[in-house]
Design an enzyme around this catalytic site. Structure first.
Site, PDB file in Angstrom:
ATOM      1  N   ARG A   1       0.821  -1.224   0.000  1.00 46.85           N
ATOM      2  CA  ARG A   1       0.000   0.000   0.000  1.00 46.85           C
ATOM      3  C   ARG A   1       0.847   1.263   0.000  1.00 46.85           C
ATOM      4  O   ARG A   1       0.415   2.328  -0.440  1.00 46.85           O
ATOM      5  CB  ARG A   1      -0.980  -0.032   1.173  1.00 46.85           C
ATOM      6  CG  ARG A   1      -2.167  -0.930   0.878  1.00 46.85           C
ATOM      7  CD  ARG A   1      -2.821  -1.428   2.122  1.00 46.85           C
ATOM      8  NE  ARG A   1      -1.971  -2.411   2.766  1.00 46.85           N
ATOM      9  CZ  ARG A   1      -2.230  -3.000   3.900  1.00 46.85           C
ATOM     10  NH1 ARG A   1      -3.298  -2.700   4.545  1.00 46.85           N
ATOM     11  NH2 ARG A   1      -1.415  -3.903   4.409  1.00 46.85           N
TER      12      ARG A   1
ATOM     13  N   GLU B   1       5.142  -9.953  15.578  1.00 40.37           N
ATOM     14  CA  GLU B   1       4.574 -10.536  16.797  1.00 40.37           C
ATOM     15  C   GLU B   1       5.013 -12.006  16.917  1.00 40.37           C
ATOM     16  O   GLU B   1       5.415 -12.459  17.973  1.00 40.37           O
ATOM     17  CB  GLU B   1       3.051 -10.432  16.716  1.00 40.37           C
ATOM     18  CG  GLU B   1       2.386 -10.415  18.050  1.00 40.37           C
ATOM     19  CD  GLU B   1       0.901 -10.177  17.918  1.00 40.37           C
ATOM     20  OE1 GLU B   1       0.467  -9.726  16.851  1.00 40.37           O
ATOM     21  OE2 GLU B   1       0.190 -10.479  18.894  1.00 40.37           O
TER      22      GLU B   1
HETATM   23  P1  AMP Z   1       4.354  -2.549  11.998  1.00 38.88           P
HETATM   24  O1  AMP Z   1       5.678  -3.016  11.463  1.00 38.88           O
HETATM   25  O2  AMP Z   1       3.918  -3.307  13.203  1.00 38.88           O
HETATM   26  O3  AMP Z   1       4.338  -1.045  12.220  1.00 38.88           O
HETATM   27  O4  AMP Z   1       3.257  -2.895  10.899  1.00 38.88           O
HETATM   28  C1  AMP Z   1       3.019  -2.034   9.843  1.00 38.88           C
HETATM   29  C2  AMP Z   1       2.736  -2.780   8.566  1.00 38.88           C
HETATM   30  O5  AMP Z   1       1.766  -3.795   8.755  1.00 38.88           O
HETATM   31  C3  AMP Z   1       2.178  -1.822   7.531  1.00 38.88           C
HETATM   32  O6  AMP Z   1       2.725  -2.147   6.254  1.00 38.88           O
HETATM   33  C4  AMP Z   1       0.679  -2.047   7.592  1.00 38.88           C
HETATM   34  O7  AMP Z   1       0.102  -1.978   6.314  1.00 38.88           O
HETATM   35  C5  AMP Z   1       0.504  -3.418   8.206  1.00 38.88           C
HETATM   36  N1  AMP Z   1      -0.458  -3.447   9.321  1.00 38.88           N
HETATM   37  C6  AMP Z   1      -0.183  -3.705  10.616  1.00 38.88           C
HETATM   38  N2  AMP Z   1      -1.286  -3.683  11.384  1.00 38.88           N
HETATM   39  C7  AMP Z   1      -2.300  -3.367  10.551  1.00 38.88           C
HETATM   40  C8  AMP Z   1      -3.721  -3.137  10.748  1.00 38.88           C
HETATM   41  N3  AMP Z   1      -4.301  -3.244  11.953  1.00 38.88           N
HETATM   42  N4  AMP Z   1      -4.459  -2.817   9.663  1.00 38.88           N
HETATM   43  C9  AMP Z   1      -3.883  -2.703   8.445  1.00 38.88           C
HETATM   44  N5  AMP Z   1      -2.572  -2.897   8.210  1.00 38.88           N
HETATM   45  C10 AMP Z   1      -1.782  -3.230   9.239  1.00 38.88           C
END
Ligand code: AMP
Length: 170
Positions: free
Chosen positions: A58, A95
């Site tokens: 995205r 996670e």
């Molecule tokens: P993080 O590395 O934990 O910050 O996760 C961010 C990535 O995971 C991004 O590329 C987001 O598109 C995706 N992502 C994580 N959680 C969500 C969520 N609740 N809804 C949509 N996309 C998410």
């Protein structure tokens, strides 16, 4: 225009307990899409950005538009094994288990100003990996831009030291 109402919550996707923030409902509305991008771009107009790094997938949609409007180059940060040419890799913790991002090793030149773009900040691991890849190539990360931030996950703590912006915060 309240952009928040264009984001769709999808409970238990991709797994139980996760509320997925679906941005396709924003992207498919021309006015909301344009307004969101204009707002994301506005703060960076005078920063003389050389490269926008968009995170798969995205971040490609948002980052591509931003690069076009800023008049700079676009660089994809991709999941492992997708890029055809010699690449640098950065692993990060999820996670459960690990994931990685890759970037072409000639995508950014030393000293170039880089803006990292993704749709959503959760724990910050993904964006941090993209920033580290840009720095590995000698880039200077001048900002990290998100459409959405899940504030309760404190992703900003992981991105301390970088200017972080988001349009919609939960
Ligand atoms: P993080 O590395 O934990 O910050 O996760 C961010 C990535 O995971 C991004 O590329 C987001 O598109 C995706 N992502 C994580 N959680 C969500 C969520 N609740 N809804 C949509 N996309 C998410």
């Amino acid at each position: 225009m309240d952009l928040e109402k264009y984001i769709r919550d999808v409970p238990d996707f991709p797994k139980q307990g996760i509320v997925f923030k679906d941005i396709t409902t924003l992207l498919q509305d021309g006015d909301a899409f344009r307004l969101a991008l204009n707002r994301m771009i506005k703060k960076h107009l005078d920063e003389k950005i050389d490269k926008v790094v968009g995170i798969e997938a995205r971040g490609f949609v948002l980052g591509g538009v931003m690069a076009y409007k800023l008049g700079c180059g676009f660089v994809p940060a991709r999941k492992p094994g997708k890029l055809p040419y010699r690449s640098k890799r950065e692993e990060y913790t999820l996670e459960y288990g690990t994931n990685a991002l890759e970037i072409h090793e000639d995508a950014i030149r030393a000293g170039e100003k880089v803006l990292v773009v993704d749709d959503l900040l959760a724990t910050g691991g993904t964006a941090l990996a993209a920033a580290k890849l840009a720095e590995m190539l000698g880039g200077q990360v001048v900002g990290i831009e998100f459409l959405i931030e899940l504030g309760f996950l404190h992703g900003r703590d992981k991105l301390r030291g970088y200017p972080v912006h988001s349009l919609i915060s939960y």
